[in-house]
Each structure stands twice: as structure tokens, then as C-alpha cells.
Design a protein around this motif. Structure first.
Motif, short mmCIF file in Angstrom:
data_model
loop_
_atom_site.label_atom_id
_atom_site.label_comp_id
_atom_site.label_asym_id
_atom_site.label_seq_id
_atom_site.Cartn_x
_atom_site.Cartn_y
_atom_site.Cartn_z
N LEU A 96 0.84 -1.26 -0.03
CA LEU A 96 -0.07 -0.07 -0.13
C LEU A 96 0.81 1.32 -0.09
N SER A 97 2.18 1.06 0.04
CA SER A 97 2.87 2.24 0.04
C SER A 97 2.78 3.08 1.39
N CYS A 98 2.53 2.58 2.37
CA CYS A 98 2.50 3.44 3.68
C CYS A 98 3.39 2.55 4.73
N ARG A 99 3.26 2.99 5.91
CA ARG A 99 4.06 2.48 7.08
C ARG A 99 3.31 1.36 7.76
N ALA A 100 3.97 0.42 8.21
CA ALA A 100 3.07 -0.53 8.76
C ALA A 100 2.42 0.00 10.11
N GLU A 101 3.11 0.68 10.94
CA GLU A 101 2.32 1.39 12.01
C GLU A 101 0.98 2.14 11.94
N GLN A 102 0.68 2.26 10.46
CA GLN A 102 -0.50 3.09 10.07
C GLN A 102 -1.50 2.24 9.95
N LEU A 103 -1.44 0.76 9.99
CA LEU A 103 -2.33 -0.07 9.33
C LEU A 103 -2.97 -0.54 10.55
N GLU A 104 -4.37 -1.12 10.03
CA GLU A 104 -5.06 -1.83 11.12
C GLU A 104 -5.94 -2.82 10.18
N VAL A 105 -6.21 -3.85 10.72
CA VAL A 105 -6.82 -5.01 9.83
C VAL A 105 -8.28 -5.43 10.52
N ARG A 106 -9.23 -5.17 9.61
CA ARG A 106 -10.72 -5.55 10.20
C ARG A 106 -11.45 -5.88 8.89
N ASP A 107 -12.46 -6.81 8.90
CA ASP A 107 -13.39 -7.18 8.15
C ASP A 107 -12.61 -7.66 7.02
N ARG A 108 -11.60 -8.51 7.19
CA ARG A 108 -10.56 -9.09 6.05
C ARG A 108 -10.12 -8.14 4.94
N ARG A 109 -9.53 -6.96 5.56
CA ARG A 109 -8.87 -6.00 4.75
C ARG A 109 -8.16 -5.23 5.77
N PHE A 110 -6.79 -5.03 5.01
CA PHE A 110 -5.76 -3.95 5.86
C PHE A 110 -6.29 -2.61 5.11
N TYR A 111 -6.29 -1.84 6.24
CA TYR A 111 -6.60 -0.25 5.97
C TYR A 111 -5.49 0.49 6.91
N SER A 112 -5.38 1.73 5.88
CA SER A 112 -4.47 2.71 6.64
C SER A 112 -5.47 3.47 7.35
N VAL A 113 -5.10 3.67 8.59
CA VAL A 113 -5.86 4.45 9.42
C VAL A 113 -5.90 5.80 8.99
N PHE A 114 -4.88 6.57 8.54
CA PHE A 114 -5.02 7.88 8.07
C PHE A 114 -5.71 8.03 6.53
N GLU A 115 -5.43 7.09 5.80
CA GLU A 115 -6.26 7.23 4.38
C GLU A 115 -6.96 5.99 4.28
N PRO A 116 -7.92 5.67 4.56
CA PRO A 116 -8.84 4.22 4.52
C PRO A 116 -8.83 3.94 3.20
N LYS A 117 -8.85 4.95 2.22
CA LYS A 117 -8.95 4.55 0.76
C LYS A 117 -7.92 3.55 0.46
N LYS A 118 -6.66 3.67 0.97
CA LYS A 118 -5.52 2.57 0.99
C LYS A 118 -6.04 1.44 1.82
N ASN A 119 -6.40 0.56 0.91
CA ASN A 119 -6.79 -0.64 1.60
C ASN A 119 -6.33 -2.01 0.71
N ILE A 120 -6.39 -2.92 1.26
CA ILE A 120 -6.12 -4.34 0.43
C ILE A 120 -6.81 -5.45 1.15
N GLU A 121 -7.29 -6.46 0.32
CA GLU A 121 -7.76 -7.58 0.74
C GLU A 121 -6.62 -8.43 1.74
N TRP A 122 -7.16 -8.93 2.64
CA TRP A 122 -6.43 -9.79 3.36
C TRP A 122 -5.49 -11.01 2.69
N GLU A 123 -6.51 -11.52 1.78
CA GLU A 123 -6.08 -12.87 1.19
C GLU A 123 -4.85 -12.39 0.44
N LYS A 124 -4.96 -11.36 -0.35
CA LYS A 124 -3.82 -11.04 -1.12
C LYS A 124 -2.62 -10.71 -0.31
N VAL A 125 -2.66 -10.17 0.73
CA VAL A 125 -1.56 -10.14 1.59
C VAL A 125 -0.80 -11.21 1.80
#
Lengths: 771, 162, 293
Positions: A550-579
């Protein structure tokens, strides 16, 4: 994951194993079939105390279809769930100590033949005098010894002293001392013990499937009895039909199956008949108790004096632990500044007692909650007021060094009193109707293993890959309480996936990682800690990959509902399976491993520099609480007591699966209601059990079901994983005293002996009338 | 003793099974037919775990001789889900209401419930309790079982499916 | 918990049954519902060499009621059929109540009224109501038929008047007289699946004035080796207008007549006390019901 904003924890999801169970597809030990499987049956003694002069099984061996016979000589190694007091054998050696003790076992091609063969085994006994009362046992120890190395017929005794109770009593305004007796009861789980053993002569490995709740302890005992290293033994739990503590050790079915398998070179299964479940027992210890409580003029408890003689039956089993638990249980849920406890666990020629739901708590709880009820009356205040006054609060440390990090006990009491209308009803209903209040608590896991060890009590391995998704490995035992479901929920919570995505591999000492077992309400808390750690390790690795993607920092992320989200930019997210896919391709299978060790209190109380008494038994990382108000309707002409309504409020911390918690609470109440009113094992003068069947041993049917109003109070233990505590043994504690207190409110008689039968009630009413 | 072949209809399927007169239905179902959903809890007719439906009525298979069951329609728990494996509303209701813990009483309990609802589609609380009084459960405390049965009755009524 | 082997017979007609029973004699036991028999065999209390399964004999089943004549119940009639019979509910209420309370749904679906009586347990549910209702039994064999009042058929703890080769085939219940009501009650520890500590049935007929007792039968179960037909209660109450004092006196008399033992279910003392309380309740209930007939 702080706070209470959970997505998977707190869901009342359908049990993972539910669909199989409603379809009849769940496989229990007796359902299993193996090629060449033989069947074992145990011959049981017809004397409660006797030397074995001779066993002649030649005729049994000659019966067509019989494959092997074993006796005590085939397995002389003593075993016992508490290693320091291990004095049990697979089959009696030299003497029998209770009516129904196994003396020989047969393996045959089918169960009918095995049963027939038992009749052909001739046993010569030399009867000995029978001791059926613990006081008689102690008195006559000079002439009759049950165990040659226990000269007093006493397994163990202990005395604990905290502060100066005698001085404290002297300064009390209200002092009350009474005797109490709790009865000889059995777990009566629906599935009888069953063990299927497969010893492979070629590689010297033993596999044992068993209806058991402590695979690890069973694993250890097998090693001792079979004289085999543990790494050649594998214990597997199929579906288990209830345990309640009765399957919390090993059973002679386990050892006989294993020994017969080794002897015949075939798989052997031993399944008990219901009467065998009764005579092998390991149920609740009958307790002959004396308790004294002193209150100062303001109603604060100043001292408790407790004396307990536990009638342990023929062998040691869990006995020492139960004994010390009864001493520990007087220190909560009220503040007790001074205490003395004198206890002894005595041998008698009766089926041995062991661990039973809420062990060591139910008995002193009965005494304490009834005494407080009566003391409140003496003081002229409501029992509610007295309990609220003395109830512990979060952060409390007892004089016995029990630390309560968090409690909502007061809220439980308040809720129950409000919901039941206790204050409006108590003392105000027509003769025959009454309401009683009681509270209780229980541990959420123990502080120590039963044998000296420093290893973690629970280890959880979580495996994540593209093929299996999420798999949680832990050799925990789901015996119907739903721990597999709860583990899946907790893992899903941390990993940010759904409960439905998680597989659980449990109850297998080879496929699962180490777990001590299902007892002391430990599994949710223990596995919760381990799961958090294991899942965190997985998340750490996945977050790094996701951050890269996602090109961001790991500390910015949270994981819920089977996706990783950047807490500062929620539009940056990706499916858990892909990761997971990327990680797997670049590194491989992803695992995390977590361990739980309870805080290990030293033998010394550091704040006081004193040695802690009671071997730290009763200590726990945290505690669950329950309060109950129970209403009864007594038919004063026949003495029948009908429980009409139970109002309950419990503090289980954060409920992982509220529907499961409710099921545990409702089940606990009905389970214990049986002991209060209907259940008791009866022995005749020769020590033979007269009601070793569900015909005459009266467990509650649905017709005894009262109205039930239960509440999970809002609670969250910040020191616990997901805020959880226990539920399943706390709610058994208040039931008996609440019923007894209700009967007092209804008819003015305090019952200090269980069960409270119509006969006892009628007799008491007549005596009261006579006065 | 020489075995004789008897024909049993179990879950709408005909089985030819060698038995002797002493063989109990519960053992024949579990060991000879090989379906183990029917459980043995006590062997003496006191727990209800061995309940099967015989021509629609709930009976204790641990006290029934297999040889007496020829020409009767036997339904075990395995026969309740439909051919595509969809759960019967009673089974679904037990799941939804948390009425299953260790699961050992569950098959017998569900079959007794089916017989109850077949005979009395709108039972009140008392009728539900009376209907299942012969099925012991040690885990759930019965409350969720009674709720599940009431809900199943409603569900069946609205779907008009049996 | 496994049975010994036995020969199995499944006759299709009554005559076939009697022939078998006569020929096999004491080697054979009759299998109806099996809830007592199979259990006894599993516990090795009984080891018959032969079983005669009478469930295929239609003549032994069914309830037929003819207004004015009474009811005939086949001995192999299931308790569940009796539980749901409108005739029993309307005309022989004590038997209806006893049938409802017996065992569980499953047991009622299997057990038969003949089995309950022939097992002759002192705690049998149906014996006290049947005796109270004035039931006669029809016994049949290859040698022919005979009739007996039920209280003479049950002669002791697990003992009946059946001779070798005989079967109990029918229960004959007389048409209830006008102004008659019957009632059954019992007491046990739990509320279901109970073996009673005490049970009791009353059959009461009032005179046209709706207050005076014309005929009264009170029968107690579980307090004697066989159903105990009270002598003192009718002696006290027949010809009297019932009131609560009288009922109380009668209840005390019944308690005095009872010959209870102490066993695992209850002490003799408690049973006697229970007889007192239950008689009072059941007499009052029967009286109320008879007044409304």
C-alpha cells in the motif's frame, strides 16, 4: 485492540461443531470403528473392602471370542492426577477399597462376549471391615487401614491462619457458628466414559481416543501406567459428551483399553455402562463443615473460622487440591481480614470423589452464604445490604494473597436484586413462598500445574496460508462448553477476519500444541492470551507486507473485515487474502506461536515477607462472579420444594460468545439445582451403591426448569485478553445457598444439610409446629 | 445362536440385516447399519439419548428388540435433514438458539421434538416440557432447548413444511 | 447389559398365542411394550428362554366403549393411546390421569396397560385407578377364559394370579354410574420420569342430592405389596354428605390403613404422611368433579 469495540468477540455465533451435532454426525469415542477392533469390559469387585486372595480367569480365557484378560499385576504402576499423592492403580492390586473397583479386564471380539466372560472370572475375596463414614475412618484407623501407608486414614490435612481470628471474634457484635453438610453427588454427564486404544506393535506407538477433558494429564498418566515415553503416546479427543470435572483425570477405561491393546495387538475399546460411571464416580466431595463468621457492629466481616472434613472415598485423586480449594474459597467474594481454616481429607471405602464443577467452592459457599443470610437477620438488615457492604472491589488483595484485578460483583448483586424484586418480596410473601439471595465467584484458571513445572500452561500455534486460511492449533478440550468456537472468535478478532474463516484443531496432543486441559474455567483466558500473542506475530509480518503493497508505514495499518486499512487514508486498503498470498510466495507458510503462563506467585508474599499458605491453591489471574435470587414455592403439606424462578447476574468479563455464556449459566443453575433438591448417591451398609442408575439418581428433567432471567453484566477486565474471565463454574456457586435461603424465607426453616428433600422439609415443618 | 435376516426400514431405506432375537435396536442401528447418531447414555431407558422414531412415535431403542421392528418405519437423526442436506427447521432452530452444547442428548432430543410437533404443531410451554421430559440434558439447563422448540414450531407453521 | 439368547415367537392370532403359552409354560415370557421386561433381562433379573411377542395380535389391542355397557381395553393397548383417548378423559378420568403421568413420551409410546399390570410393581401407575374404577380382567389360555376383579388378580409384589399358559387379555371397565367422578394423584421427588413414592385413585358416586356419597372406592399404590383398597374410608363416608372435616377424618383413616415400607424413594413415615395429604386432596377433587357431572 483495546477497549470493547470488538467485531468477532461478543458475537453469539453458532457453534463450530453445532451442525455436526444436530445431524448426528459428531463422532464420539464409542462411535468409532477400527479394523479388528476388540471390546473390553471390566470386572468389578463386590466388596467395599477386601483382600484379593485369588483371581482365576482361566474359564474366561477359554470362552470362544475372548482374546485376553488382565489383572492388577499387569499394570502395577501407581498413577494419580496429583503426583504427590498418586495411589491409584488401573486394576486392584492385593486389595479392593470400594465396591465396584476394577479387579480384572477382558478383551473379546464383541461386547456381548466380553460381558459374558466377566461372569467366568472367579475372584476370591477376604472381606475386611468397611468404613463408610470419615469420622469413623479416623477413629478406627488403629484397627482398620484403607491405605497401609496412610496411618490415620487421612490423605492430608492442613491448617491455615491469617491474622488473629480469635481476637477478632471477641470484638464482634454478631457471631454465628453452624454445621453444614453437602451431599455425595455425581456429574451424570450424558456420555459414559469411553476409551479406544490402538497400540502399534511395529513402531511401539500408542494412540488413545478418549472421552476426556484433560488430554495432557491423561497423556502423562498413560506414560506412567504403560511404562512408555510420552513421545510414543498420542491422545486424541473425539467429540466429548460432557465432563464437568468427572473426566478431568484418567479413567480405568483408558488404561485397560491401552493395556489390552498392547497385549492383543489389536485396537481395543472400553465403554462404560452407566452404573460404572456412578461407581467410578470422582464426583463432588461430601463435606462435613463447621463455619463461624463474626461481624462488627457495623456489619463488616471481621473473621471467618472454617473446619472441613472431606469424605474422599477410597483413593486420592484430586482430593488434596479440592481440600485446599475449600480453604481458599472463604477469602472471596467478601473482605475477610482474619481467617482460620482447618481441613482434612479422609479415606472411606466408597467410590472416590474428585473434581466436580466449581470444585472446592460449592461446599464452603453454601455455608458462607447461608450464614451471612442469617447474620443479616440477626442484625436486622437485608442480606443484600450485608453483602454489598462486604463485597470486594477491583484491585482487592485478600489476606491469603488472592489478587482480584477486576470485579463487578456489586453490580451483579444490584442487578439481581433489582430484576428479581428481592427487597419487595423477601419476608413479605405468604407462608410457603420465599426468595433467597446468594453470591459466589470462581477462578479463571489455576496458578500452577499439578506437577512441578515451569512451562507455559497453554500454547497456541496459528498457521496462515493460502491453502488452509487460518488454522488455530491447540490441544484444548472442547467438552461441550464451546471452547473451540471461542478460540476461533478470539483469533478472528485479532487477525481481522471472520469467525467463519477460522479452523480449529484441538484435543490432539500430536496435532495441537500444549494445553493443560479444560478445568478450573481456564481455557478462554489462557488460550486468549496465547492467541493474542500468536496472532500479533502473524499480524506483524502481514502488516509489513501490506504496508509495502500500500506504500505506507506498517504502524499506520489496522486489519478488520478481512482488509488492511491505513488509518490515516482509509482509501488505501487491500484484501487480507492478497497479503497472505504475497507473504506466502515470498517467505512461505506464516505461523505465530503464543504462550500463556499465569502470574506465578512465589511461595513468599513479598509485601509481608511471609510464606503464603495453602500452596497457592485458589490463586488465579482473575475471577468471575455471580449473584442469584431464587424463588421457591413449598407445598407445606408434602414438603415438596418447587423452584419457580431464578434471577441471575454474572460477571464474566467480556463475553466472547454471549449465547454460549447464557448456556453455561443456565446449565450451571439446573446442574446445581439437582444437588440442592434431588440428587444423592446412596450406599447400603456394605458400601454397595443402591442407585447407580439414572432411574434412582434423580437429575433434573425439563419439568424442573423454573423461569430463568439471567444477565451478563457489563464488564471488562483490563488485565485479561479481550477483557474475559470465566463463566461455567461461577454460576454454580450461589444456587444451593440461594435455594436454602429461599426455603427459609418461605417456611422459616434453615436447612444445613443437602439435599433438601420433601421428607426433610415435612419433618422440619412438623417439628416447628410442635414447638 | 444362528442369525436370521430381517428387513428394517430406516430413514426410508431398506436394510437386510442378520440378527439374533436378543439384538437391541440401538446396537443394530449403531453397529450393523453403521450410523452412530443414535446414542447410548444409560441403556436402561432413563435418559432418552437412544430415542428413534417408530412410525412417527418416539421410542427408546435401547429397550427395543430389533427383530420386533420389521415392517415399521424407523427414523433416526440421520434421516431428518432433507435429501440435499438442508437442515430440518428443528435442527436449524437448535443451532440458532444455542440449544446444543456437548451434543450427546441432541439427536434424541431433536427426534422427540419432531414427534411432539408432528402431533401438536402449536404446543404451549407446558406441552413442550411434557413432550421432552424423557430426554435428559446435563449441559444446557433446558431453557434454550425449550426456546428452540417454540421457535421451530413457529418456523414450521409459517413455512408449512414438515 | 446384553441379553442372553432366547427363542423368539411372534404369533398372529390369539389362539396361536395361547397355544404357545401353554406349550412353552414357564420357559416363556410375554413381550408387549418391553419397557419392564427388556430392562429386567438387561439387568439379568429375568432370563427367559423364549419370548412371545404379542404385538402382532390385533385382538389384544384397542379400546372399545359402548354407552351403558362400559369400556373394554385390550391388554396390549399402548399407554399413549390411553393418554389421548377421549373416552377415558370423559368417563374414566383417574385412568386418563395415570396414563398421562406414566414415564415419559417415549415410555408411553412403548408400554402397554397389560404390561404395567402384569409386571405388578407395587408402584405401578395404572393399578390403583383401574382397581378404583372396579375393573375386571379377562384371562385367557388354550383351556378357555376366566374373569377376575383386578384387585384379586394382583396378588403381591410382582405376583399375579396368572397360571402357567395364561395371558391377561382384556380389561373390563364398568359403565360409570351417574354422578360419578374419579381422580388420580401421586407424589415423587421430581415431576417427571418418576417412580412414585405414593399414588392413589378415588372413584366416587354421589346420590341424586349431589352431596351424599353413594359409592366410594379409594385405592392406594406404593404403600403395600399390592393395590390397597381402603375399607375404612368408604365405611366413614358412604351415606354421608361430604364436608372438609369428614374428608380430613377419612384421610387420617387411609393413612392408618397404609402399610408402607422404607426404601430408597421414601421412608414409611413420609409415605404415611403423603397418604394423608393425597387422600384429602384426591377426595376433595373427586367430590368437586362428581358434583359437576
Amino acid at each position: 485492540m483495546e477497549g470493547k469495540k470488538f467485531s468477532q468477540v461478543g458475537r453469539s455465533v453458532t457453534r463450530i461443531d453445532g451442525p455436526a451435532k444436530v445431524k448426528g454426525e459428531a463422532i464420539y469415542t464409542d462411535d468409532m470403528v477400527m479394523a479388528r477392533m476388540a471390546h473390553g469390559k471390566i470386572k468389578r469387585s463386590t466388596y467395599a473392602h477386601a483382600f484379593i486372595k485369588n483371581i482365576d480367569y482361566s474359564k474366561a480365557l477359554a470362552l470362544p471370542g475372548v482374546l485376553a484378560v488382565i489383572t492388577g499385576e499387569d499394570a502395577p504402576n501407581k498413577w494419580g492426577i496429583v503426583p504427590q499423592t498418586a495411589n491409584e492403580v488401573t486394576l486392584a492390586v492385593d486389595k479392593v477399597r470400594f465396591h465396584g473397583e476394577g479387579v480384572a479386564a477382558v478383551a473379546a471380539i464383541d461386547e456381548e462376549t466380553a460381558e459374558e466372560a466377566l461372569d467366568l472370572i472367579e475372584v476370591e475375596y477376604e472381606p475386611l471391615p468397611v468404613l463408610l463414614d470419615p469420622f469413623e475412618s479416623m477413629k478406627r484407623a488403629g484397627e482398620i487401614l484403607i491405605h497401609e501407608n496412610e496411618p490415620d486414614n487421612v490423605l492430608h490435612q492442613g491448617e491455615q491462619l491469617f491474622g488473629n481470628p480469635d481476637q477478632a471474634f471477641a470484638g464482634c457484635k454478631y457471631v454465628l457458628e453452624k454445621k453444614f453438610y453437602t451431599s455425595y453427588v455425581n456429574h451424570a454427564f450424558l456420555e459414559p466414559h469411553s476409551s479406544l486404544a490402538h497400540y502399534d506393535p511395529q513402531n511401539g506407538q500408542l494412540q488413545l481416543w478418549s472421552s476426556n477433558q484433560v488430554p495432557h494429564y491423561l497423556h502423562r498418566q498413560l506414560s506412567i501406567v504403560m511404562d512408555m515415553p510420552m513421545n510414543k503416546i498420542r491422545v486424541i479427543l473425539p467429540a466429548v459428551g460432557g465432563g464437568f470435572g468427572g473426566k478431568g483425570e484418567a479413567s480405568s477405561s483408558d488404561f485397560c483399553a491401552a493395556l489390552l491393546s498392547r497385549k492383543t495387538g489389536r485396537p481395543v475399546r472400553v465403554t462404560y455402562d452407566r452404573n460404572e460411571v456412578f461407581v467410578t464416580n470422582k464426583g463432588r466431595h461430601p463435606c462435613h463443615m463447621k463455619m463461624k463468621i463474626g461481624l462488627d457492629q457495623n456489619g463488616y466481616i471481621q473473621a471467618v473460622d472454617f473446619d472441613n472434613t472431606l469424605d474422599g472415598g477410597a483413593y486420592a485423586g484430586w482430593g488434596m487440591v479440592v481440600m485446599f480449594y475449600t480453604t481458599s474459597m472463604i477469602h472471596l467474594p467478601y473482605k475477610v481480614p482474619n481467617a482460620r481454616a482447618r481441613v482434612r481429607r479422609v479415606y472411606t471405602n466408597k467410590p472416590t470423589c474428585g473434581a466436580m464443577r466449581g470444585l472446592g467452592g460449592v461446599q464452603p459457599r453454601y455455608a458462607m452464604e447461608c450464614l451471612l443470610d442469617e447474620l443479616a437477620e440477626m442484625m436486622g438488615v437485608s442480606a443484600y445490604e450485608l453483602k454489598m457492604k462486604n463485597a470486594v472491589e477491583s484491585g482487592y488483595r485478600s489476606v491469603s494473597n488472592l489478587h482480584v484485578p477486576h470485579t463487578e460483583y456489586k453490580k451483579c448483586l444490584q442487578t439481581v436484586v433489582e430484576n428479581s424484586g428481592y427487597l419487595e418480596k423477601h419476608g413479605k410473601q405468604p407462608f410457603g413462598k420465599g426468595i433467597g439471595l446468594a453470591g459466589g465467584y470462581y477462578i479463571s484458571g489455576t496458578a500452577y500445574t499439578l506437577y512441578l513445572s515451569y512451562k507455559p500452561h497453554t500454547t497456541v500455534l496459528i498457521r496462515v496460508d493460502t491453502e488452509g486460511g487460518v488454522t488455530v492449533h491447540c490441544a484444548a478440550a472442547d467438552i461441550g462448553q464451546g471452547c473451540n468456537t471461542v478460540m476461533a472468535q478470539m483469533a478472528a478478532e485479532v487477525l481481522g477476519v471472520n469467525y467463519e474463516d477460522v479452523h480449529v484443531v484441538s484435543g490432539d496432543t500430536e496435532l495441537g500444541t500444549f494445553d493443560l486441559g479444560s478445568f478450573a474455567s481456564r481455557v478462554t483466558y489462557a488460550s486468549g492470551v496465547a492467541i493474542k500473542e500468536a496472532a500479533r506475530q502473524i499480524n506483524d509480518k502481514l502488516f509489513e507486507v501490506a504496508a509495502g503493497m500500500l506504500s505506507c508505514r506498517a504502524e499506520q495499518l489496522e486489519v478488520r473485515d478481512r482488509r488492511f486499512y491505513s488509518v490515516f487514508e482509509p482509501k488505501k486498503n487491500i484484501e487480507w487474502e492478497k497479503v497472505v498470498d504475497v507473504y506466502t510466495n515470498t517467505v512461505g507458510t506464516l505461523t505465530g506461536i503464543g504462550h500463556f503462563s499465569p502470574p506465578r506467585l512465589k511461595g513468599i508474599d513479598l509485601t509481608r515477607g511471609e510464606r503464603v499458605q495453602g500452596a497457592n491453591i485458589g490463586h488465579s489471574p482473575t475471577f468471575g462472579f455471580s449473584a442469584q435470587a431464587i424463588e421457591v414455592d413449598v407445598d407445606v403439606e408434602t414438603g415438596k420444594v418447587r423452584v419457580t424462578k431464578v434471577t441471575e447476574a454474572g460477571d464474566c468479563g467480556q463475553a466472547v460468545n454471549p449465547m454460549s455464556v447464557e448456556g453455561q449459566v443456565e446449565g450451571s443453575i439446573m446442574f446445581t439445582l439437582g444437588q440442592a433438591l434431588y440428587e444423592e448417591m446412596h450406599l447400603d451398609e456394605d458400601g454397595r451403591m443402591m442407585n447407580a442408575c439414572l432411574h434412582h439418581y434423580k437429575v433434573p428433567t425439563v419439568m424442573e426448569l423454573p423461569e430463568m432471567d439471567t444477565t451478563i453484566v457489563d464488564s471488562y477486565d483490563p488485565t485479561a485478553p479481550f477483557g474475559v474471565k470465566e463463566s461455567g463454574e461461577g454460576p454454580v456457586q450461589p444456587t444451593i445457598p440461594a435455594i436454602a435461603n429461599a426455603v427459609y424465607d418461605a417456611i422459616g426453616v434453615r436447612f444445613t444439610e443437602l439435599p433438601i428433600t420433601p421428607e426433610k422439609v415435612l419433618k422440619a415443618l412438623k417439628e416447628k409446629q410442635g414447638k | 445362536m444362528k442369525q436370521q435376516l430381517i428387513q428394517l426400514e430406516i430413514n426410508n431405506q431398506l436394510y437386510e440385516i442378520p440378527v439374533t432375537p436378543r439384538d437391541l435396536l440401538v446396537d443394530v442401528i449403531r453397529k450393523k447399519v453403521g450410523i452412530t447418531g443414535t446414542k447410548k447414555g444409560c441403556g436402561e431407558g432413563d435418559c432418552g439419548a437412544c430415542t428413534v422414531l417408530m412410525d412417527g412415535a418416539p421410542v427408546l431403542s435401547c429397550l427395543t428388540l430389533a427383530i420386533t421392528c420389521q415392517g415399521r418405519k424407523i427414523i433416526t437423526i440421520e434421516g431428518l435433514a432433507d435429501e440435499q442436506g438442508a437442515l430440518h427447521p428443528i435442527q436449524q432452530s437448535f443451532l440458532d438458539h444455542g440449544a446444543v452444547q456437548c451434543g450427546f442428548c441432541t439427536p434424541g432430543m431433536i427426534l422427540t421434538t419432531k414427534a411432539l410437533l408432528d402431533k401438536n404443531p402449536h404446543p404451549d410451554q407446558t406441552s413442550i416440557k411434557r413432550g421432552i421430559a424423557g430426554n435428559i440434558c446435563r449441559c444446557t439447563g433446558y431453557k434454550k432447548i425449550v426456546e428452540a422448540i417454540g421457535a421451530a414450531a413457529d418456523r414450521i407453521a409459517t413455512r408449512e413444511v414438515k | 447389559m446384553y441379553l442372553d439368547e432366547f427363542e423368539y415367537y411372534a404369533p398372529k392370532t390369539a389362539d396361536e398365542t395361547f397355544e404357545l403359552a401353554g406349550r412353552l409354560g414357564s420357559q416363556a415370557k410375554v413381550l408387549a411394550g418391553g419397557t419392564d421386561l427388556i430392562l429386567n433381562m438387561k439387568q439379568s433379573l429375568l432370563k427367559p428362554q423364549c419370548l412371545i411377542d404379542i404385538n402382532g395380535v390385533k385382538e389384544f389391542q384397542g379400546l372399545i366403549y359402548e354407552a351403558g355397557k362400559g369400556a373394554v381395553i385390550g391388554a396390549a393397548t399402548k399407554i399413549s393411546e390411553l393418554e389421548h383417548s377421549a373416552v377415558l378423559r370423559d368417563k374414566y378420568f383417574a385412568l386418563h390421569q395415570a396414563a398421562r403421568e406414566l414415564g415419559s413420551t417415549q415410555v408411553r409410546a412403548m408400554a402397554t396397560i397389560g404390561g404395567n399390570i402384569c409386571n405388578a410393581s407395587p408402584a405401578a401407575e395404572t393399578s390403583s385407578p383401574l382397581v378404583a374404577l372396579g375393573t375386571k380382567v379377562v384371562i385367557n389360555s388354550a383351556a378357555g377364559e376366566r374373569e377376575l376383579p383386578l384387585e384379586d388378580f394382583i396378588i403381591g409384589n410382582r405376583k399375579t394370579a396368572l397360571e402357567q399358559g395364561e395371558l391377561l387379555v382384556k380389561f373390563l371397565l364398568p359403565e360409570p354410574a351417574p354422578q360419578t367422578a374419579s381422580c388420580y394423584t401421586n407424589i415423587g421427588l421430581r415431576n417427571a420420569m418418576e417412580i412414585d413414592a405414593v399414588n392413589m385413585a378415588v372413584n366416587l358416586t354421589l346420590e341424586a342430592d349431589n352431596r351424599t356419597v353413594k359409592v366410594l372406592r379409594l385405592v392406594m399404590g406404593s404403600v403395600a405389596p399390592r393395590p390397597l383398597v381402603s375399607v375404612e374410608v368408604p365405611a366413614l363416608l358412604v351415606g354421608q354428605a361430604l364436608n372438609s372435616n369428614l374428608i380430613e377424618k377419612a384421610a387420617a383413616a387411609a393413612a392408618g390403613e397404609a402399610q408402607p415400607i422404607s426404601d430408597i424413594r421414601a421412608t414409611a413415615e413420609y409415605r404415611r404422611e403423603a397418604v394423608f395429604v393425597l387422600s384429602r386432596r384426591v377426595l376433595q377433587e373427586a367430590f368437586n368433579a362428581a358434583q359437576e357431572v
